[in-house]
Scaffold this motif. Structure first.
Motif, PDB file in Angstrom:
ATOM      1  N   LYS A   1       0.743  -1.168  -0.129  1.00 51.32           N
ATOM      2  CA  LYS A   1       0.097  -0.129  -0.062  1.00 51.32           C
ATOM      3  C   LYS A   1       0.858   1.343  -0.053  1.00 51.32           C
ATOM      4  CE  LYS A   1      -4.199  -1.578   2.249  1.00 51.32           C
ATOM      5  NZ  LYS A   1      -5.159  -1.327   3.307  1.00 51.32           N
ATOM      6  N   GLN A   2       2.011   1.123   0.433  1.00 54.85           N
ATOM      7  CA  GLN A   2       2.803   2.440   0.683  1.00 54.85           C
ATOM      8  C   GLN A   2       3.320   2.759  -0.717  1.00 54.85           C
ATOM      9  OE1 GLN A   2       5.918   2.492   3.498  1.00 54.85           O
ATOM     10  NE2 GLN A   2       4.765   1.645   5.025  1.00 54.85           N
ATOM     11  N   VAL A   3       3.753   1.655  -1.735  1.00 50.66           N
ATOM     12  CA  VAL A   3       4.010   2.033  -3.063  1.00 50.66           C
ATOM     13  C   VAL A   3       2.948   2.563  -3.671  1.00 50.66           C
ATOM     14  CG1 VAL A   3       4.845   0.834  -5.101  1.00 50.66           C
ATOM     15  CG2 VAL A   3       5.451  -0.117  -2.996  1.00 50.66           C
ATOM     16  N   ALA A   4       1.619   2.187  -3.609  1.00 51.33           N
ATOM     17  CA  ALA A   4       0.346   2.524  -4.270  1.00 51.33           C
ATOM     18  C   ALA A   4       0.105   3.995  -3.832  1.00 51.33           C
ATOM     19  CB  ALA A   4      -0.838   1.679  -4.055  1.00 51.33           C
ATOM     20  N   LYS A   5       0.516   4.270  -2.480  1.00 53.98           N
ATOM     21  CA  LYS A   5       0.337   5.830  -2.068  1.00 53.98           C
ATOM     22  C   LYS A   5       1.267   6.613  -2.521  1.00 53.98           C
ATOM     23  CE  LYS A   5       0.013   8.300   2.231  1.00 53.98           C
ATOM     24  NZ  LYS A   5      -0.092   8.399   3.597  1.00 53.98           N
ATOM     25  N   ALA A   6       2.463   6.229  -2.802  1.00 56.12           N
ATOM     26  CA  ALA A   6       3.658   7.150  -3.537  1.00 56.12           C
ATOM     27  C   ALA A   6       3.443   7.416  -4.891  1.00 56.12           C
ATOM     28  CB  ALA A   6       4.948   6.468  -3.482  1.00 56.12           C
ATOM     29  N   ILE A   7       2.496   6.520  -5.645  1.00 58.69           N
ATOM     30  CA  ILE A   7       2.317   6.695  -7.000  1.00 58.69           C
ATOM     31  C   ILE A   7       0.967   7.557  -7.104  1.00 58.69           C
ATOM     32  CG2 ILE A   7       1.363   5.633  -9.314  1.00 58.69           C
ATOM     33  CD1 ILE A   7       3.084   3.157  -8.439  1.00 58.69           C
ATOM     34  N   PHE A   8      -0.056   7.447  -6.185  1.00 58.89           N
ATOM     35  CA  PHE A   8      -1.234   7.664  -6.416  1.00 58.89           C
ATOM     36  C   PHE A   8      -1.643   8.872  -5.405  1.00 58.89           C
ATOM     37  CE2 PHE A   8      -1.733   3.923  -8.526  1.00 58.89           C
ATOM     38  CZ  PHE A   8      -2.091   4.125  -9.931  1.00 58.89           C
TER      39      PHE A   8
END
Length: 319
Positions: A114-121
């Motif tokens: 989820k941290q990767v998704a948060k960094a992108i979006f």
């Protein structure tokens, strides 16, 4: 009197024929095989696993290049799609499991994804989870079915031939799980006995080459190992300590024994060609170390169950 006699005769006739609650023919069961999970069977080493060339320090990854998203980058394509696709587990309590009350996937690995998704979006809900088995981790990355794999994924030279990895985000080791009543103190006490592990895992390779010569037994999911152990179909299971801690949390009739057999550095798997994504994910992990999000997730899922505190592993870079 005649009517009473007729009723009595009818009752006796029904009794003789096997009335309610008394079967006419009793089935005789001499033995019954306990059901085994799909994919359960003898374990075998991966083909060519003993011929892997030395890659130096496999945990050294590409240095992060910030959280900016270039126009033609892998992250820009993911952003245009509208969601990050992450390969995860749903059967490993504490790391990647499905909450039966909410049906949501939760755990330490889920938080990392989820941290990767948060960094992108700037929104960690813009993520599609694809549940995969241990043996399919490389396959889904090589085929492009997923953008990342976050699934208790040990970094090693063999896997680096097929996929790329982030820096280490969790460091653990392999131990042994047995019934509490078992007179077993380590893998050395399991000579000639079945020890369960996931197909395609580094744990299986360790069981196969252990000098005590236990009998390796494989399944598709770690939870299947626990079922086989509970049914007495295997003598033990062996894998990374936090996975076993999750098993103990689910079944207090089992215990973890012996020293750590290995060192298992977990990384986020990424398609080999997507070097920009490797650098981006490493920047995400750098931020999680510095802003306390790694520590918060660890404290929530792992610290209490494992009974020890920890800090994020220090990153290693090739350049």
């Amino acid at each position: 009197m005649k009517r009473v006699a007729l009723l009595l005769a009818a009752a006796l006739a029904l009794t003789a024929c096997g009335g309610p609650g008394r079967p006419v023919d009793l089935a005789v069961v001499t033995s019954a095989d306990r059901p085994e999970p799909e994919g359960s069977g003898p374990g075998q080493a991966n083909a060519g696993s003993t011929q892997t060339p030395d890659c130096g320090d496999p945990t050294a990854s590409l240095r992060p290049a910030g959280l900016g998203i270039g126009a033609d980058s892998t992250m820009a394509k993911i952003k245009a799609r509208g969601r990050l696709i992450a390969g995860v587990d749903q059967n490993t309590y504490l790391f990647g499991f499905r909450n039966p009350a909410t049906n949501a996937l939760e755990g330490f690995d889920i938080d990392m994804a989820k941290q990767v998704a948060k960094a992108i979006f700037n929104d960690d809900s813009k993520i599609q989870f694809k549940v995969i088995s241990s043996r399919d981790r490389e396959k889904v990355l090589e085929s492009g079915e997923v953008d990342i794999v976050v699934r208790t994924y040990t970094i090693n030279c063999e896997r680096l031939q097929k996929v790329a990895f982030s820096t280490v985000y969790y460091l653990t080791g392999q131990r042994v799980l047995v019934p509490k009543a078992a007179a077993v103190n380590s893998m050395n006490d399991l000579a000639g006995k079945k020890v369960c592990a996931n197909a395609g895992s580094t744990s299986l390779a360790q069981i196969i080459k252990h000098p005590a010569k236990p009998i390796p037994w494989t399944v598709i999911n770690w939870s299947d190992c626990l079922v086989l152990l509970q049914q007495g179909q295997v003598a033990a299971m062996s894998t990374d300590e936090p996975i076993l801690v999750g098993m103990v949390a689910q079944d207090p009739a089992v215990k973890i024994v012996g020293p750590k057999l290995t060192e298992e550095p977990y990384g986020i798997g990424i398609p080999k060609a997507n070097t920009d994504m490797v650098k981006f994910v490493n920047a995400v992990l750098e931020r999680s170390r510095s802003d306390g999000s790694w520590q918060q997730s660890y404290n929530r899922w792992v610290a209490e169950r494992l009974g020890e505190s920890a800090t994020p592993p220090a990153p290693k870079y090739r350049d």
